[in-house]
Design a protein around this motif. Structure first.
Motif, mmCIF file in Angstrom:
data_model
loop_
_atom_site.group_PDB
_atom_site.id
_atom_site.type_symbol
_atom_site.label_atom_id
_atom_site.label_comp_id
_atom_site.label_asym_id
_atom_site.label_seq_id
_atom_site.Cartn_x
_atom_site.Cartn_y
_atom_site.Cartn_z
ATOM 1 N N PHE A 102 1.015 -1.164 -0.064
ATOM 2 C CA PHE A 102 -0.014 -0.039 0.023
ATOM 3 C C PHE A 102 0.948 1.348 -0.089
ATOM 4 N N LEU A 103 0.425 2.250 -0.664
ATOM 5 C CA LEU A 103 1.082 3.555 -0.669
ATOM 6 C C LEU A 103 0.170 4.689 -0.357
ATOM 7 N N VAL A 104 0.617 5.560 0.507
ATOM 8 C CA VAL A 104 -0.007 6.911 0.650
ATOM 9 C C VAL A 104 0.626 7.863 -0.066
ATOM 10 N N GLU A 105 -0.442 8.852 -0.840
ATOM 11 C CA GLU A 105 0.398 9.668 -1.705
ATOM 12 C C GLU A 105 -0.539 11.268 -1.780
ATOM 13 N N SER A 106 -0.106 12.288 -1.990
ATOM 14 C CA SER A 106 -0.711 13.366 -2.011
ATOM 15 C C SER A 106 -1.901 13.254 -2.914
ATOM 16 N N ALA A 107 -2.951 13.799 -2.811
ATOM 17 C CA ALA A 107 -4.198 13.523 -3.648
ATOM 18 C C ALA A 107 -4.107 15.004 -4.701
ATOM 19 N N PHE A 125 4.336 4.102 3.121
ATOM 20 C CA PHE A 125 3.971 2.994 2.292
ATOM 21 C C PHE A 125 3.996 1.748 3.432
ATOM 22 N N LEU A 126 3.240 0.677 3.011
ATOM 23 C CA LEU A 126 3.172 -0.513 3.960
ATOM 24 C C LEU A 126 3.272 -1.599 2.807
ATOM 25 N N VAL A 179 7.048 -0.840 7.282
ATOM 26 C CA VAL A 179 6.368 0.586 6.978
ATOM 27 C C VAL A 179 7.301 1.624 7.027
ATOM 28 N N GLY A 180 7.133 2.662 6.091
ATOM 29 C CA GLY A 180 8.122 3.558 5.928
ATOM 30 C C GLY A 180 7.113 4.902 5.876
#
Length: 316
Positions: free
Chosen positions: A217-222, A232-233, A253-254
């Motif tokens: 999984f990635l967390v990014e700006s929208a 990220f996970l 996890v980073g």
């Protein structure tokens, strides 16, 4: 190149790699913990100047011991294993001596810093036999990696909302590789192993049977512009055990340094637990540095408890 029977140094052909894996499996069944880490298993096929393979044979040619020395980092890191029924006959100590010699010999003229390094040796599970060998050789603990676990049958933390301005999605192989490597290097700039992952290291893990982009999984700006990765996970699902249990690992996890205050570690931990439960895992596990107080607090709040430890030793 033969050093002195029954030890052999050099690259491992496919048959030798299989023999080392079988040796490691026998030791894991006996000890309850794998003697070689994932990276060292991936290195079995590597024939390069920064890695040394040492194999111990008995008089019939069977593999009874193995050591690997990885000199690619600031220090030389080694792992070794001896077949359970062949222990207490000096094989482990001799493997350690070879590792010491390989790591600490002065660098040769023109050599890019591969030798002349301090040796650190991993003891996975910190078993009494390994601890005793380290102490007799004058080694002391230098680093501890904790193994944490929690059941996935109940009391899972409620999924946390994604902060405004960010979005959660899964990793796309071939598209996100470069951006992820950049974020990983920044998030783990001070980590001796994780922060040094290369495109080849990522490709090797993507080629493993356990790799599943749906668990990455990635967390990014929208923003409408070019999205920037913030966190990220990566999860890893193990094969089911004989009793039907199945471990799912929070592999890594980073979080980007500039996003540390957004609670993304807790968010991704809840995402991991929900995902691992959904794919049929019965227990969530992870590894964390023993001195990483913020991460330990996050995982304790999520219901994790200590289930073991791995200790890295160095000469006192």
């Amino acid at each position: 190149m033969l050093i002195a029977p029954p030890f052999e140094i050099g690259p491992l052909d496919p048959a030798a790699q299989r023999a080392v894996r079988e040796l490691a499996a026998a030791a894991e069944q006996h000890d309850g913990v794998a003697p070689l880490s994932e990276q060292f298993l991936l290195n079995l096929s590597v024939d390069d100047e920064w890695v040394t393979h040492v194999v111990a044979h008995d008089k019939l040619g069977a593999t009874i011991g193995y050591a690997q020395i990885d000199r690619s980092g600031d220090v030389a890191s080694a792992e070794l294993v001896v077949r359970p029924e062949r222990r207490r006959n000096g094989t482990g100590r001799l493997l350690l001596r070879i590792a010491e010699r390989d790591a600490t010999l002065p660098a040769r003229s023109g050599e890019p810093g591969q030798h002349g390094k301090t040796l650190h040796v991993w003891a996975h599970g910190d078993l009494p036999e390994a601890r005793g060998l380290a102490e007799k050789a004058g080694y002391r603990p230098a680093r501890e990696l904790l193994f944490l676990a929690r059941p996935l049958d109940k009391d899972l933390p409620a999924p946390r909302p994604v902060p405004v301005g960010l979005r959660l999605r899964t990793f796309v192989p071939g598209h996100d590789d470069g951006a992820w490597l950049g974020l990983n290097a920044r998030a783990f700039a001070s980590h001796p192993e994780q922060g040094r992952l290369s495109p080849a290291d990522l490709a090797a893990r993507q080629a493993e049977p356990w790799f599943d982009p749906d668990g990455f999984f990635l967390v990014e700006s929208a923003d409408s512009g070019e999205p920037a990765l913030r966190a990220f996970l990566w999860t890893k699902v193990e094969q089911p055990g004989p009793d039907g249990t199945r471990d799912g690992e929070i592999y890594v996890v980073g979080v980007a340094p500039e996003s540390q205050s957004l609670g993304l570690g807790s968010l991704l931990t809840s995402v991991a637990l929900a995902h691992l439960a959904e794919v049929g895992c019965t227990r969530a596990v992870l590894y964390v540095e023993g001195d990483n107080t913020p991460a330990l607090a996050t995982y304790e709040k999520a219901g994790f408890t200590r289930a073991g430890s791995h200790v890295q030793y160095t000469r006192a």
